[in-house]
Design an enzyme around this catalytic site. Structure first.
Site, PDB file in Angstrom:
ATOM      1  N   CYS A 113      -3.441   2.156  -3.158  1.00 50.79           N
ATOM      2  CA  CYS A 113      -3.891   1.232  -2.130  1.00 50.79           C
ATOM      3  C   CYS A 113      -5.095   0.461  -2.657  1.00 50.79           C
ATOM      4  O   CYS A 113      -5.915   1.000  -3.399  1.00 50.79           O
ATOM      5  CB  CYS A 113      -4.265   2.007  -0.863  1.00 50.79           C
ATOM      6  SG  CYS A 113      -4.855   0.985   0.493  1.00 50.79           S
ATOM      7  N   HIS A 262       1.253   6.047   5.628  1.00 52.36           N
ATOM      8  CA  HIS A 262      -0.077   5.733   5.078  1.00 52.36           C
ATOM      9  C   HIS A 262      -0.695   4.536   5.799  1.00 52.36           C
ATOM     10  O   HIS A 262      -1.844   4.588   6.246  1.00 52.36           O
ATOM     11  CB  HIS A 262       0.047   5.454   3.585  1.00 52.36           C
ATOM     12  CG  HIS A 262      -1.249   5.120   2.920  1.00 52.36           C
ATOM     13  ND1 HIS A 262      -1.973   6.035   2.198  1.00 52.36           N
ATOM     14  CD2 HIS A 262      -1.976   3.959   2.882  1.00 52.36           C
ATOM     15  CE1 HIS A 262      -3.080   5.472   1.741  1.00 52.36           C
ATOM     16  NE2 HIS A 262      -3.095   4.194   2.134  1.00 52.36           N
ATOM     17  N   GLU A 263       0.067   3.451   5.925  1.00 50.87           N
ATOM     18  CA  GLU A 263      -0.479   2.240   6.539  1.00 50.87           C
ATOM     19  C   GLU A 263      -0.783   2.439   8.019  1.00 50.87           C
ATOM     20  O   GLU A 263      -1.790   1.951   8.537  1.00 50.87           O
ATOM     21  CB  GLU A 263       0.492   1.068   6.340  1.00 50.87           C
ATOM     22  CG  GLU A 263       0.708   0.668   4.891  1.00 50.87           C
ATOM     23  CD  GLU A 263      -0.583   0.290   4.180  1.00 50.87           C
ATOM     24  OE1 GLU A 263      -1.535  -0.150   4.853  1.00 50.87           O
ATOM     25  OE2 GLU A 263      -0.633   0.436   2.953  1.00 50.87           O
ATOM     26  N   HIS A 266      -4.103   3.949   8.515  1.00 50.66           N
ATOM     27  CA  HIS A 266      -5.184   2.956   8.550  1.00 50.66           C
ATOM     28  C   HIS A 266      -5.221   2.257   9.907  1.00 50.66           C
ATOM     29  O   HIS A 266      -6.289   2.040  10.479  1.00 50.66           O
ATOM     30  CB  HIS A 266      -4.980   1.919   7.456  1.00 50.66           C
ATOM     31  CG  HIS A 266      -5.278   2.424   6.079  1.00 50.66           C
ATOM     32  ND1 HIS A 266      -6.485   2.964   5.726  1.00 50.66           N
ATOM     33  CD2 HIS A 266      -4.505   2.471   4.959  1.00 50.66           C
ATOM     34  CE1 HIS A 266      -6.465   3.317   4.444  1.00 50.66           C
ATOM     35  NE2 HIS A 266      -5.267   3.033   3.961  1.00 50.66           N
ATOM     36  N   HIS A 272      -9.307   6.172   3.459  1.00 51.21           N
ATOM     37  CA  HIS A 272      -8.765   7.035   2.419  1.00 51.21           C
ATOM     38  C   HIS A 272      -9.395   8.421   2.417  1.00 51.21           C
ATOM     39  O   HIS A 272     -10.587   8.578   2.649  1.00 51.21           O
ATOM     40  CB  HIS A 272      -8.955   6.389   1.046  1.00 51.21           C
ATOM     41  CG  HIS A 272      -8.053   5.229   0.822  1.00 51.21           C
ATOM     42  ND1 HIS A 272      -8.416   4.144   0.064  1.00 51.21           N
ATOM     43  CD2 HIS A 272      -6.804   4.975   1.277  1.00 51.21           C
ATOM     44  CE1 HIS A 272      -7.425   3.273   0.047  1.00 51.21           C
ATOM     45  NE2 HIS A 272      -6.440   3.754   0.786  1.00 51.21           N
TER      46      HIS A 272
END
Length: 550
Positions: A113, A262-263, A266, A272
């Site tokens: 990322c 993962h996204e 966020h 992270h």
């Protein structure tokens, strides 16, 4: 690199090469100690590039600057470059020496990322060691990080796919997004539902290419994979020039579920993690057998939104798809005994096999290992996504683990055959010692090990005897070994695992466990009991009848 302060870009370096790392079970002997110089003008980066012709094509200075390890003004400063390299090595799970080597530079070529790894002053870090947030100043504790814009005000979050990719059927894309949201719903106080056609969704999901109007243009195949904005701006964009797949480890394709989880992390307010096998770790995994949230991901999301309630990922699924179950199906059992009394959480399947090792890690969480799988626990009981592969917990753990113990300094000792692997949680890269060096008999393997809660000594069990070991020197104290039956009243010989948790000592043999009272120095009445029933909440029919002492 185009970069916005409130969005995350998933960056895959073109022409990435395999990471040159020691295979699992083959550690490097010893561990170098960082000694950064205090100034000077001998740039370790330039020195490495002048002498190492095999280095892959990555701009090292730019990489360390882009990801927040140093500033452009630090380039050429020996001390600051050394410190930047050291900090990157810690994150990348490379032997942290502060000196460049091929393994370190290869790690810079790994897919990752594009958010910075360190944003001083913009983030608050949390640790299980603290009740309140602490400013990001102490890097001795690795932990998840929270994003800069907080969390969603409403725990009922909506989502909608407004543009699809042609790489996969729409039903597959839809079900994959459901799974990604469900991964977070199962372990948090969040619920997700698909927005109606009249609603503006919290998460606006689109597959787009090139310049798509948010100021962060995609750059075609092999570059930026996706980006997602933090709350309260949940735009999640996936580069449609990439080749998307739902297969695991499929060559020349990107796994959509992993990137989406993962996204969306966020988008829910997480940044992270520094735990190398967490989903929120900045590097895209080069190989994985399963896609699971790790304890660090779970701790992060629960810090923001509270524990799991089994929330629903969508009010309805498209035709031809089946939503992932919101919780592990209950078998009607909730333990009233053991260290997690009152918990009703269960692993993926029951019964669980015999454990090879059990220990409390440096975060205070119980971990249990059986062959090549590991079960993780929180204060609320077993992680319902357990088990996962042991190498995902730490890729350098040996294949055959006999015993594990973590001492107060944070060092973890893993016993495997005649070897002792010493792990520092700040690097997770092992040093190698030998059981024979400690003075322990090499006739048979070590059965179990634990850190005693009162005197903080390591106790190692082997067959019918045990050793008392100094946790700082690993030296056996005089007059040991001693017979187990003389000093551990009620504890059986030939154990499978042992651990101390919240002041209590537990020893495990097969599916049975004994609690050892550290005040009376004996096993209380009512033991042994079933590990499957009390620790994993598996029904007695599945765990079998518990017999008396063999």
């Amino acid at each position: 690199m185009c970069f916005l302060s409130d969005s995350c870009f998933f960056f895959l370096i073109v022409g990435a090469v395999a990471v040159h790392a020691s295979p699992a079970g083959c550690p490097v002997e010893g561990r170098s100690v960082r000694t950064p110089p205090r100034g000077g003008n001998v740039s370790p980066i330039n020195q490495f590039l002048e002498t190492e012709v095999r280095a892959p094509g990555v701009n090292i200075s730019k990489y360390l600057t882009d990801y927040g390890y140093m500033s452009a003004e630090d380039e050429g400063d020996e001390a600051k470059e050394t410190e930047a390299i050291y900090q990157f090595q810690k994150l990348a799970n490379v032997n942290p020496t502060g000196r460049l080597d091929l393994e370190t530079v290869f790690s810079m070529n790994k897919p990752r990322c594009a958010n910075e790894d360190k944003l001083p002053g913009k983030h608050v870090e949390y640790s299980k060691f603290f009740e309140a947030p602490v400013e990001a100043q102490n890097d001795s504790l690795w932990r998840f990080k929270l994003g800069p814009t907080g969390k969603w005000k409403d725990k009922d979050i909506t989502w909608k796919i407004n543009r699809y990719t042609n790489d996969l059927p729409r039903e597959t894309v839809h079900s994959t997004m459901q799974k990604a949201f469900q991964a977070w719903a199962t372990v948090s106080g969040l619920t997700f539902r698909e927005a109606t056609q009249w609603e503006d969704p919290d998460f606006d999901i689109q597959f787009v290419a090139g310049d798509h109007g948010d100021g962060s243009a995609f750059d075609g195949p092999g570059g930026v994979l996706a980006h997602c904005f933090y709350p309260q701006n949940g735009r999640a964009h996936f580069d449609d020039d990439e080749t998307w797949s739902v297969g695991i480890n499929e060559p020349n394709a990107i796994n959509l579920e992993w990137v989406a989880i993962h996204e969306f992390g966020h988008g829910l307010g997480l940044d992270h993690s520094e735990i190398f096998d967490a989903v929120m770790y900045p590097f895209y995994p080069s190989f994985t057998e399963t896609i699971n949230l790790r304890p660090d991901d779970i701790d992060g999301i629960q810090t923001l939104y509270g524990p799991g309630t089994g929330g629903n990922a969508a009010t309805q699924a498209p035709v031809g798809t089946t939503p992932r179950p919101t919780t592990v199906p209950s078998r009607g059992h909730s333990s009233s005994h053991g260290p997690f009394a009152g918990s009703s959480s269960q692993p993926r399947s029951c019964p669980v096999p015999t454990m090879n090792a059990a220990f409390v890690d440096h975060l205070g969480q119980v971990q249990m290992i059986s062959d090549d799988e590991i079960w993780s626990f929180t204060d609320r009981g077993v992680n319902t996504l357990s088990p996962t592969q042991t190498w995902r917990y730490n890729m350098y753990y040996p294949r055959d683990v006999n015993a594990v113990v973590t001492v107060d300094s944070g060092l973890t000792y893993v016993f495997s055959g005649m070897h002792v692997f010493e792990f520092d949680y700040r690097s997770q890269f092992p040093a190698l010692k030998y059981v024979e060096y400690m003075g322990i008999s090499t006739d048979t393997k070590i059965d179990a090990a634990l850190l005693y809660p009162t005197n903080k000594a390591i106790y190692i069990f082997q067959g019918t005897q045990y050793y008392k070991v100094d946790p700082t020197t690993l030296e056996i104290e005089p007059s040991y070994p001693r017979p187990i039956y003389l000093y551990w009243s009620g504890v059986p010989d030939n154990l499978d695992a042992a651990l101390a948790y919240k002041g209590d000592v537990y020893v495990i043999k097969g599916d049975r466990y004994w609690k050892f009272d550290t005040v009376t120095n004996e096993v209380p009445a009512g033991y042994p009991r079933s590990v499957n029933e009390d620790w994993f909440n598996c029904d007695s029919q599945m765990s079998g009848n518990i017999q008396g002492e063999p």
